[in-house]
Scaffold this motif. Structure first.
Motif, PDB file in Angstrom:
ATOM      1  N   LYS A  13       3.853 -14.543   2.421  1.00 40.39           N
ATOM      2  CA  LYS A  13       4.788 -15.180   1.744  1.00 40.39           C
ATOM      3  C   LYS A  13       5.231 -13.836   1.959  1.00 40.39           C
ATOM      4  CE  LYS A  13       6.247 -19.474   1.872  1.00 40.39           C
ATOM      5  NZ  LYS A  13       7.584 -19.966   2.222  1.00 40.39           N
ATOM      6  N   HIS A  14       4.321 -13.149   0.868  1.00 39.01           N
ATOM      7  CA  HIS A  14       5.051 -11.903   0.265  1.00 39.01           C
ATOM      8  C   HIS A  14       5.026  -9.944   1.043  1.00 39.01           C
ATOM      9  CE1 HIS A  14       3.525 -14.505  -3.806  1.00 39.01           C
ATOM     10  NE2 HIS A  14       4.821 -14.610  -3.496  1.00 39.01           N
ATOM     11  N   LEU A  15       3.578 -10.420   1.549  1.00 41.98           N
ATOM     12  CA  LEU A  15       3.910  -9.002   2.270  1.00 41.98           C
ATOM     13  C   LEU A  15       5.087  -8.636   3.186  1.00 41.98           C
ATOM     14  CD1 LEU A  15       2.325  -6.649   1.803  1.00 41.98           C
ATOM     15  CD2 LEU A  15       0.733  -7.443   4.027  1.00 41.98           C
ATOM     16  N   PRO A  16       5.227  -9.089   4.270  1.00 45.10           N
ATOM     17  CA  PRO A  16       6.460  -8.789   4.962  1.00 45.10           C
ATOM     18  C   PRO A  16       7.659  -8.681   4.404  1.00 45.10           C
ATOM     19  CG  PRO A  16       5.658 -11.220   5.902  1.00 45.10           C
ATOM     20  CD  PRO A  16       4.972 -10.318   4.271  1.00 45.10           C
ATOM     21  N   VAL A  17       8.405  -8.728   2.205  1.00 42.98           N
ATOM     22  CA  VAL A  17       9.086  -8.945   2.798  1.00 42.98           C
ATOM     23  C   VAL A  17       8.865  -7.024   1.664  1.00 42.98           C
ATOM     24  CG1 VAL A  17      10.701  -8.994   0.389  1.00 42.98           C
ATOM     25  CG2 VAL A  17      10.133 -11.258   1.658  1.00 42.98           C
ATOM     26  N   MET A  18       7.346  -7.026   1.566  1.00 44.88           N
ATOM     27  CA  MET A  18       6.952  -5.590   0.787  1.00 44.88           C
ATOM     28  C   MET A  18       6.903  -4.770   1.674  1.00 44.88           C
ATOM     29  SD  MET A  18       3.826  -6.893  -1.713  1.00 44.88           S
ATOM     30  CE  MET A  18       4.278  -7.584  -3.348  1.00 44.88           C
ATOM     31  N   LEU A  19       6.851  -4.826   2.682  1.00 38.92           N
ATOM     32  CA  LEU A  19       6.460  -4.162   3.539  1.00 38.92           C
ATOM     33  C   LEU A  19       7.793  -3.655   4.019  1.00 38.92           C
ATOM     34  CD1 LEU A  19       3.746  -5.386   5.749  1.00 38.92           C
ATOM     35  CD2 LEU A  19       3.627  -3.334   4.703  1.00 38.92           C
ATOM     36  N   GLU A  20       8.745  -4.695   4.066  1.00 38.98           N
ATOM     37  CA  GLU A  20      10.465  -4.276   4.744  1.00 38.98           C
ATOM     38  C   GLU A  20      11.182  -3.500   3.420  1.00 38.98           C
ATOM     39  OE1 GLU A  20      13.605  -3.603   6.482  1.00 38.98           O
ATOM     40  OE2 GLU A  20      11.534  -3.643   6.953  1.00 38.98           O
ATOM     41  N   ALA A  21      10.297  -4.003   2.510  1.00 34.47           N
ATOM     42  CA  ALA A  21      11.338  -3.122   0.855  1.00 34.47           C
ATOM     43  C   ALA A  21      10.603  -1.078   0.893  1.00 34.47           C
ATOM     44  CB  ALA A  21      10.939  -3.854  -0.603  1.00 34.47           C
ATOM     45  N   ALA A  22       9.499  -0.890   0.924  1.00 30.39           N
ATOM     46  CA  ALA A  22       8.794  -0.135   1.925  1.00 30.39           C
ATOM     47  C   ALA A  22       9.612   0.732   2.496  1.00 30.39           C
ATOM     48  CB  ALA A  22       7.137  -0.015   1.865  1.00 30.39           C
ATOM     49  N   ARG A  23      10.142   0.361   3.598  1.00 29.76           N
ATOM     50  CA  ARG A  23      10.464   1.042   4.517  1.00 29.76           C
ATOM     51  C   ARG A  23      11.933   1.509   3.906  1.00 29.76           C
ATOM     52  NH1 ARG A  23      14.185   0.747   7.433  1.00 29.76           N
ATOM     53  NH2 ARG A  23      14.600  -1.255   7.628  1.00 29.76           N
ATOM     54  N   LEU A  24      12.569   0.357   3.251  1.00 28.53           N
ATOM     55  CA  LEU A  24      13.755   0.917   2.681  1.00 28.53           C
ATOM     56  C   LEU A  24      13.563   1.935   1.574  1.00 28.53           C
ATOM     57  CD1 LEU A  24      15.350  -2.972   2.483  1.00 28.53           C
ATOM     58  CD2 LEU A  24      15.876  -1.148   4.359  1.00 28.53           C
ATOM     59  N   ASP A  60      12.935   5.534   2.878  1.00 27.49           N
ATOM     60  CA  ASP A  60      14.348   5.842   3.987  1.00 27.49           C
ATOM     61  C   ASP A  60      15.095   6.989   2.586  1.00 27.49           C
ATOM     62  OD1 ASP A  60      13.551   4.840   5.839  1.00 27.49           O
ATOM     63  OD2 ASP A  60      15.340   3.423   6.117  1.00 27.49           O
ATOM     64  N   GLN A  61      14.468   6.691   1.293  1.00 31.86           N
ATOM     65  CA  GLN A  61      15.463   6.910  -0.076  1.00 31.86           C
ATOM     66  C   GLN A  61      14.943   7.862  -1.169  1.00 31.86           C
ATOM     67  OE1 GLN A  61      18.944   4.221  -1.886  1.00 31.86           O
ATOM     68  NE2 GLN A  61      18.534   3.302  -0.249  1.00 31.86           N
ATOM     69  N   VAL A  62      13.687   7.216  -1.079  1.00 29.86           N
ATOM     70  CA  VAL A  62      13.162   8.090  -1.787  1.00 29.86           C
ATOM     71  C   VAL A  62      11.597   8.372  -1.521  1.00 29.86           C
ATOM     72  CG1 VAL A  62      11.872   8.962  -4.656  1.00 29.86           C
ATOM     73  CG2 VAL A  62      13.767   7.038  -3.966  1.00 29.86           C
ATOM     74  N   PRO A  63      11.260   9.358   0.032  1.00 28.02           N
ATOM     75  CA  PRO A  63       9.862   9.241   0.764  1.00 28.02           C
ATOM     76  C   PRO A  63       8.667   9.236  -1.357  1.00 28.02           C
ATOM     77  CG  PRO A  63      11.410  10.864   1.079  1.00 28.02           C
ATOM     78  CD  PRO A  63      12.017  11.193  -0.350  1.00 28.02           C
ATOM     79  N   THR A 111       4.266  -0.941  12.783  1.00 29.74           N
ATOM     80  CA  THR A 111       4.091   1.007  13.344  1.00 29.74           C
ATOM     81  C   THR A 111       5.346   1.580  12.600  1.00 29.74           C
ATOM     82  OG1 THR A 111       5.486   0.120  14.644  1.00 29.74           O
ATOM     83  CG2 THR A 111       2.988   0.218  15.605  1.00 29.74           C
ATOM     84  N   GLY A 112       4.889   2.979  12.207  1.00 32.93           N
ATOM     85  CA  GLY A 112       6.441   3.386  11.616  1.00 32.93           C
ATOM     86  C   GLY A 112       5.952   3.689  10.116  1.00 32.93           C
ATOM     87  N   LEU A 113       4.850   2.791   9.301  1.00 33.09           N
ATOM     88  CA  LEU A 113       4.877   2.954   8.172  1.00 33.09           C
ATOM     89  C   LEU A 113       3.782   2.863   7.671  1.00 33.09           C
ATOM     90  CD1 LEU A 113       6.084   2.041   4.816  1.00 33.09           C
ATOM     91  CD2 LEU A 113       5.062  -0.088   5.454  1.00 33.09           C
ATOM     92  N   THR A 114       3.663   4.095   6.810  1.00 31.34           N
ATOM     93  CA  THR A 114       2.210   4.771   6.925  1.00 31.34           C
ATOM     94  C   THR A 114       1.745   4.464   5.364  1.00 31.34           C
ATOM     95  OG1 THR A 114       2.211   7.273   7.342  1.00 31.34           O
ATOM     96  CG2 THR A 114       0.804   6.825   5.522  1.00 31.34           C
ATOM     97  N   LEU A 115       0.334   3.826   5.103  1.00 32.49           N
ATOM     98  CA  LEU A 115       0.770   2.379   4.320  1.00 32.49           C
ATOM     99  C   LEU A 115      -1.717   2.946   4.114  1.00 32.49           C
ATOM    100  CD1 LEU A 115       0.874   0.455   1.693  1.00 32.49           C
ATOM    101  CD2 LEU A 115       0.394  -1.019   3.371  1.00 32.49           C
ATOM    102  N   ASP A 116      -1.745   3.180   2.524  1.00 33.93           N
ATOM    103  CA  ASP A 116      -3.229   3.633   2.227  1.00 33.93           C
ATOM    104  C   ASP A 116      -3.508   1.915   1.644  1.00 33.93           C
ATOM    105  OD1 ASP A 116      -5.332   3.903   1.890  1.00 33.93           O
ATOM    106  OD2 ASP A 116      -5.314   5.111  -0.014  1.00 33.93           O
ATOM    107  N   LEU A 117      -4.547   1.367   2.925  1.00 31.48           N
ATOM    108  CA  LEU A 117      -5.065  -0.730   2.185  1.00 31.48           C
ATOM    109  C   LEU A 117      -6.066   0.064   2.303  1.00 31.48           C
ATOM    110  CD1 LEU A 117      -4.220  -3.242   5.016  1.00 31.48           C
ATOM    111  CD2 LEU A 117      -5.947  -3.040   3.415  1.00 31.48           C
ATOM    112  N   ARG A 118      -6.796  -0.873   0.511  1.00 29.00           N
ATOM    113  CA  ARG A 118      -7.653  -0.446   0.017  1.00 29.00           C
ATOM    114  C   ARG A 118      -8.172  -2.018  -0.178  1.00 29.00           C
ATOM    115  NH1 ARG A 118      -8.673   5.175  -2.737  1.00 29.00           N
ATOM    116  NH2 ARG A 118      -7.395   5.944  -1.262  1.00 29.00           N
TER     117      ARG A 118
END
Length: 389
Positions: free
Chosen positions: A215-226, A229-232, A254-261
């Protein structure tokens, strides 16, 4: 006997088992404690002989429970038969109110009708971590007072709340276990001293259940992309176990750099600028590490509409409830969409003075929880119930 139905409860119960064993040694009691019931891998690791791993089946919300009603009914009666056969001296119910309050009622009804008069079995029922009846279902407080022998509260306001409504219920405020769990790690953690040009670090904490992650991760990942775009920024996601990490990897676009631990929440919080977190225990951990956080939560629509009818508090994030104000922006259900989350995070990232003000209030929130030693105080209260030295 202990019953813990979620990962957080499994951790609490494991810490309590260790504290009980340590207290028995400290008091030099001529007893050997045996632990069983239901829980998860942490309880098993400290010696509890579990009838089932209830944490592997954790769900949230009325709708989700109804979908799995038959399975949970079978678990319920399996544990009830285990208690009747084993006849433990104490049953510790750890959080998980939808299941555990019914279990307390069933145990008391059985012991009064059969266990007491015929088998001389009357277990002491201890509830560890008060159900949030002060938030959503105050009418249950009378059932709690009838069926529970001792309430162990982890928030400072709860003792007075119960005293006003059911003064006959013994309530011991033991403090919050996270003060012990993270104190040593916080002292030894080495927060990264970022250079002025370094990128801010945004921590993603979608939850500890499969449903929450989906439920939450797709929303978070799209927020991360946004946000990107404005604040690297640098993005890190913490998964509590490898199974959830595998699921999370499948959802990262693809296209989102994410450090997953897997694990390492304390170190990640020590080095986070801002977090986006699912509402729950983790928001208190964010507060402990002074991390400004944006909170979200999404549930099935029937659960949401039922919740709206019963919830009586202004906030869902515990740091906000303890502070009496919205230190953490909250976005629930349809409001928990990428644009809202991204806007809230960007505002925090671009306002260092605002983040510092939040951190000062978080310090006050954590200070209100008292001193470390929650598990030890809980263990002592339980042994006192057993009249152990």
């Amino acid at each position: 006997m202990m019953v813990a139905g979620e990962a957080s409860g499994d951790t609490l119960a494991a810490e309590l088992i260790q504290a009980l064993n340590a207290e028995v040694v400290r008091r030099r009691l001529p007893v050997i404690l045996q632990f069983g019931g239901a829980g998860g891998p942490r309880m098993a690791a400290v010696g509890a002989r579990l009838k089932l791993d209830l944490t592997a089946h954790a769900v949230v919300g009325v709708w989700e429970v109804l979908k799995h009603y038959g399975k949970f009914r079978d678990f319920f009666y399996l544990l009830l038969r285990e208690a009747q056969q084993w006849q433990p001296d104490v049953i510790v119910l750890v959080d998980y109110p939808g299941f555990n309050l019914r279990f307390a009622r069933a145990i008391q009804a059985w012991s009064r009708s059969f266990g007491g008069p015929f088998h001389n079995w009357r277990p002491r029922l201890v509830y560890y971590v008060s159900p949030q009846v002060w938030a959503w279902h105050e009418s249950r407080v009378r059932q709690i007072a009838r069926d529970v022998d001792l309430m162990l509260a982890i928030f400072p306001f709860e003792k007075a709340w119960y005293a006003e409504r059911v003064p006959q219920l013994p309530v011991v405020y033991v403090g919050h276990p996270l003060l012990d769990r993270h104190a040593a790690a916080k002292k030894t953690a080495q927060p990264c001293q970022a250079a002025p040009s370094a990128l801010p670090r945004v921590l993603l904490l979608p939850g500890s259940r499969v449903r929450e992650l989906k439920k939450h991760l797709p929303v978070m990942l799209e927020a991360a992309r946004l946000i990107q775009d404005q604040v690297p920024s640098e993005f890190r996601l913490i998964a509590p176990n490898e199974d959830l990490a595998k699921l999370a990897r499948s959802l990262v676009p693809t296209g989102l750099t994410l450090d997953l631990r897997v694990g390492g929440l304390g170190d990640a919080l020590s080095n986070a600028t801002v977090a986006i977190a699912s509402s729950g225990t983790v928001t208190m951990e964010c507060a402990f590490y002074r991390v400004p956080t944006v909170v979200l939560y999404k549930v099935a629509r029937p659960t949401y509409w039922l919740g709206r009818r019963f919830i009586r508090v202004k906030h869902i994030a515990m740091p906000n409830l303890l502070a009496g104000e919205a230190l953490y922006p909250e976005y629930i259900q349809d409001m928990a969409e990428p644009g809202n989350l991204a806007q809230a995070v960007i505002k925090l990232l671009q306002d260092p003075a605002g983040r510092e003000a939040i951190q000062r209030r978080l310090d006050q929130v954590i200070e209100s929880l008292g001193q470390p030693g929650a598990s030890t105080r809980a263990a002592r209260a339980i042994l006192d119930q057993m009249n152990c030295g």
